[in-house]
Design a protein around this motif. Structure first.
Motif, mmCIF file in Angstrom:
data_model
loop_
_atom_site.group_PDB
_atom_site.id
_atom_site.type_symbol
_atom_site.label_atom_id
_atom_site.label_comp_id
_atom_site.label_asym_id
_atom_site.label_seq_id
_atom_site.Cartn_x
_atom_site.Cartn_y
_atom_site.Cartn_z
ATOM 1 N N HIS A 435 0.805 -1.217 0.000
ATOM 2 C CA HIS A 435 0.000 0.000 0.000
ATOM 3 C C HIS A 435 0.845 1.277 0.000
ATOM 4 N N CYS A 436 2.018 1.235 0.608
ATOM 5 C CA CYS A 436 2.837 2.454 0.674
ATOM 6 C C CYS A 436 3.654 2.692 -0.590
ATOM 7 N N ALA A 437 4.063 1.624 -1.263
ATOM 8 C CA ALA A 437 4.957 1.773 -2.416
ATOM 9 C C ALA A 437 4.343 2.607 -3.545
ATOM 10 N N PRO A 438 3.112 2.330 -3.999
ATOM 11 C CA PRO A 438 2.573 3.167 -5.091
ATOM 12 C C PRO A 438 2.455 4.637 -4.711
ATOM 13 N N LEU A 439 2.055 4.894 -3.470
ATOM 14 C CA LEU A 439 1.902 6.278 -3.018
ATOM 15 C C LEU A 439 3.243 7.006 -3.000
ATOM 16 N N LEU A 440 4.280 6.345 -2.491
ATOM 17 C CA LEU A 440 5.589 6.969 -2.366
ATOM 18 C C LEU A 440 6.245 7.194 -3.723
ATOM 19 N N THR A 447 6.211 15.813 -10.918
ATOM 20 C CA THR A 447 6.960 16.959 -11.465
ATOM 21 C C THR A 447 6.304 18.293 -11.137
ATOM 22 N N GLU A 448 5.426 18.320 -10.146
ATOM 23 C CA GLU A 448 4.794 19.574 -9.769
ATOM 24 C C GLU A 448 5.806 20.489 -9.065
ATOM 25 N N HIS A 449 5.421 21.747 -8.897
ATOM 26 C CA HIS A 449 6.336 22.738 -8.339
ATOM 27 C C HIS A 449 6.576 22.527 -6.849
ATOM 28 N N GLN A 453 1.646 19.897 -3.612
ATOM 29 C CA GLN A 453 0.876 19.531 -4.795
ATOM 30 C C GLN A 453 1.179 18.098 -5.233
ATOM 31 N N CYS A 454 2.411 17.663 -5.035
ATOM 32 C CA CYS A 454 2.784 16.289 -5.398
ATOM 33 C C CYS A 454 2.054 15.269 -4.524
ATOM 34 N N ILE A 455 1.976 15.516 -3.215
ATOM 35 C CA ILE A 455 1.305 14.562 -2.333
ATOM 36 C C ILE A 455 -0.199 14.578 -2.578
ATOM 37 N N LYS A 456 -0.743 15.748 -2.963
ATOM 38 C CA LYS A 456 -2.166 15.801 -3.318
ATOM 39 C C LYS A 456 -2.453 14.930 -4.537
ATOM 40 N N ASN A 457 -1.605 15.023 -5.547
ATOM 41 C CA ASN A 457 -1.801 14.209 -6.742
ATOM 42 C C ASN A 457 -1.630 12.721 -6.436
ATOM 43 N N SER A 458 -0.688 12.387 -5.545
ATOM 44 C CA SER A 458 -0.475 10.988 -5.179
ATOM 45 C C SER A 458 -1.700 10.419 -4.461
ATOM 46 N N LEU A 459 -2.234 11.178 -3.507
ATOM 47 C CA LEU A 459 -3.435 10.726 -2.808
ATOM 48 C C LEU A 459 -4.624 10.639 -3.758
ATOM 49 N N GLN A 460 -4.716 11.575 -4.671
ATOM 50 C CA GLN A 460 -5.832 11.565 -5.613
ATOM 51 C C GLN A 460 -5.747 10.364 -6.553
ATOM 52 N N VAL A 512 1.909 14.310 5.515
ATOM 53 C CA VAL A 512 2.444 15.465 6.240
ATOM 54 C C VAL A 512 3.968 15.453 6.228
ATOM 55 N N PHE A 513 4.577 14.316 6.531
ATOM 56 C CA PHE A 513 6.040 14.256 6.631
ATOM 57 C C PHE A 513 6.710 14.429 5.273
ATOM 58 N N LEU A 514 6.055 14.010 4.195
ATOM 59 C CA LEU A 514 6.653 14.185 2.874
ATOM 60 C C LEU A 514 6.707 15.647 2.447
ATOM 61 N N THR A 515 5.916 16.510 3.091
ATOM 62 C CA THR A 515 5.989 17.937 2.779
ATOM 63 C C THR A 515 7.117 18.636 3.526
ATOM 64 N N PHE A 516 7.752 17.939 4.497
ATOM 65 C CA PHE A 516 8.847 18.527 5.265
ATOM 66 C C PHE A 516 10.208 18.127 4.729
ATOM 67 N N PHE A 517 10.343 16.894 4.294
ATOM 68 C CA PHE A 517 11.648 16.301 4.013
ATOM 69 C C PHE A 517 11.801 16.028 2.518
ATOM 70 N N PRO A 518 13.040 15.686 2.087
ATOM 71 C CA PRO A 518 13.282 15.397 0.670
ATOM 72 C C PRO A 518 12.401 14.231 0.206
ATOM 73 N N PRO A 519 12.184 14.121 -1.122
ATOM 74 C CA PRO A 519 12.888 14.825 -2.201
ATOM 75 C C PRO A 519 12.354 16.225 -2.463
ATOM 76 N N SER A 520 13.277 17.105 -2.828
ATOM 77 C CA SER A 520 12.906 18.470 -3.147
ATOM 78 C C SER A 520 12.388 18.551 -4.582
#
Length: 553
Positions: A435-440, A447-449, A453-460, A512-520
């Motif tokens: 379950h975590c692999a596809p999301l990550l 390629t969003e800015h 926005q990247c985590i929103k697209n992943s959840l969507q 939440v944590f993916l918005t704090f840490f890499p990848p940039s």
């Protein structure tokens, strides 16, 4: 086998919901071949990878390295079920999607397979008829670009949840929640109990449970009665043999015909220093006494001519223990069995509870070793198969967090480390990766800015399939509550924690944590700026070469 059904359901439903989600993301006006190709290329690569991890993990348990036949058979059945699941999703379910797509394109009902009436005709019918015959395209134009956006879960994630979980005021509470989660998990990991308690192997309402509880409550200071069986002829009248028997029974309270017989000879001042006197007094005098007649079943005589021989005998040992009776009983067993191999006296020790203790020792140590080697092999394979190194790093952190969380919380929930909990921990590893692999990987390749926005697209993209699968998995565990078995309740607890911790990480912690840490995502901005600058330079060159054709620019 009920364990097999619940474990394999998580793998099968994940593939069904992922492929269904991939099919819904395709455009309805495309040909069937293109829709199938898009859905399979979007889903089957990751599903093939996670199925391979399942197969490797349980394949190690089905290998000859496993010395428990029950665990080996279970892992073999899991491997066969995983292959059947995979080929079912790959072939039959894909064909069902093609058939459903044909019905959808020709406006046939997917259940009744009849032509869907027009909107004017439905307006003249009752509400229940409109609900039954509505295909979802009455209010929108048919063959729209992305009809999956109108799915209620997809709509909820896109319009409400994504904005809420990435809100700057929500993130501190999520961090505090994870710190509480990690604290309780760590505290539970420090209190892990072994599964040597026999109560866990019994039906919850059986009389044996009442007996075991009373015995542990009032008589826990004594070990189980251990049978000490001598299966060779001995010179019991010999002083050396008598000293060896005293050495072996040292530290135990004994119930023995030998001690009673020696006491009888001393009290009566009777001498029995040779074989004939020892056996004759034993048979004609000692065993005739009413208080000693119960020892007749503890001595096996054999007559060869005119001589009688003692070919086997038994005595009983009871050890003084502390409150942790089960653990000390295992230590006594481990202490006595090696002595039977090195002593001159051939004997065996046995108690019915030793069967369960042996089962516990094998069913915990071997799966732990096999799972450890399997995890190492899985991590090595994923290191070479990953698309992005940071994706592998985040996957390892997420799976470790889920695994330790399940281990710690199940300890706090009074779940011991028995064979069921060990198998569930091995399954949790695969369930978390699934379950975590596809999301990550969708996040790290986006390629969003911004990371938000990247985590929103992943959840969507994957949130609907994850939520549907985990919810179906947890609902399927409800019948386990009505089975009167402690092992079944242990299975329910472990799988409930596995599903809940995975859902918590996919929808709360990782977003939440993916918005704090890499990848940039800054390098994507630079690439887009470089492309825009390059395009502007090309346009300027074209203008300089053809100044009269400015309108084309």
């Amino acid at each position: 086998m009920y364990t097999l059904c619940f474990l394999i359901s998580g793998h099968g439903t994940k593939g069904v919901f992922e492929l269904l989600s991939g099919w819904r993301r395709t455009r309805e006006n495309l040909p069937f071949k293109d829709r199938v190709a898009d859905a399979y290329s979007d889903v089957m690569v990751s599903y093939t990878m996670t199925s391979s991890l399942y197969f490797i993990a349980f394949g190690m348990g089905a290998s000859p390295f496993t010395n428990i036949e029950a665990v080996k058979v279970f892992c073999q059945n899991m491997c066969v079920s995983i292959l059947l699941n995979y080929f079912y999703i790959f072939s039959f379910f894909g064909s069902c999607l093609v058939f459903a797509g044909q019905l959808e394109q020709n406006r046939y009902h997917s259940i009744f397979c009849c032509k869907i009436p027009s909107a004017e005709y439905l307006d003249r019918k009752p509400v229940w008829f409109q609900t039954m015959m509505n295909d979802g395209h009455q209010q929108t134009s048919h063959h729209e670009t992305n009809p999956y956006q109108h799915h209620f879960i997809q709509h909820f994630l896109r319009e409400h949840y994504n904005e809420w979980i990435t809100n700057i005021y929500v993130k501190p509470f999520v961090v505090i929640l994870y710190l509480i989660y990690a604290s309780f998990s760590f505290m539970g990991c420090l209190q892990i109990n072994d599964g040597a308690n026999i109560i866990n192997l019994l039906a919850s309402e059986s009389p044996s449970v009442s007996y075991a509880l009373i015995q542990q409550k009032y008589f826990s200071n004594y070990s189980p009665v251990i049978g000490f069986y001598i299966y060779e002829p001995l010179e019991y009248w010999n002083g050396t043999v008598q000293e060896d028997l005293k050495t072996l029974s040292q530290g135990f309270n004994t119930v023995s015909w030998i001690e009673q017989y020696y006491q009888y000879l001393r009290v009566g001042n009777i001498s029995a220093t040779n074989k004939s006197d020892f056996i004759s007094i034993l048979q004609s005098s000692f065993l005739k006494k009413p208080e000693f007649q119960h020892f007749k079943n503890d001595i096996i005589f054999s007559k060869a001519g005119d001589e009688n021989n003692i070919i086997a005998s038994r005595l009983y040992l009871v050890a003084r223990t502390s409150e942790n009776t089960q653990r000390e009983a295992v230590e006594l067993l481990e202490k006595l069995r090696p002595l039977s191999l090195i002593q001159s006296i051939k004997f065996i020790v046995f108690n019915p509870t030793f069967v369960f203790m042996d089962h516990y020792g094998l069913s915990v140590t071997m799966p732990v070793l096999i799972s450890g080697f399997g995890i190492l092999l899985v991590l090595i394979l994923t290191f070479f198969l990953v698309i992005h190194p940071l994706g592998n790093f985040w996957l390892i952190l997420s799976v470790t967090s889920i695994e330790l969380g399940v281990l710690g919380l199940m300890t706090l929930w009074n779940v011991d480390m028995d064979c069921i909990s060990i198998l569930c921990l091995i399954y949790t590893l695969n369930f978390a990766i699934d379950h975590c692999a596809p999301l990550l990987y969708t996040f790290v390749l986006a390629t969003e800015h911004t990371r938000t926005q990247c985590i929103k697209n992943s959840l969507q993209e994957h949130g609907t399939a994850i939520l549907q699968n985990v919810s179906s998995f947890l609902i399927g565990l409800v019948p386990l509550l009505f089975v009167p078995s402690n092992l079944t309740f242990t299975l329910f607890k472990c799988l409930l924690l596995a599903g809940s911790c995975t859902l918590l990480h996919c929808f709360v912690i990782l977003p939440v944590f993916l918005t704090f840490f890499p990848p940039s995502k800054k390098h994507h901005k630079k690439k887009k700026r470089a492309k825009r600058k390059e395009r502007e330079e090309i346009e300027c060159i074209e203008i300089q070469e053809n100044p009269d054709h400015v309108t084309a620019v």
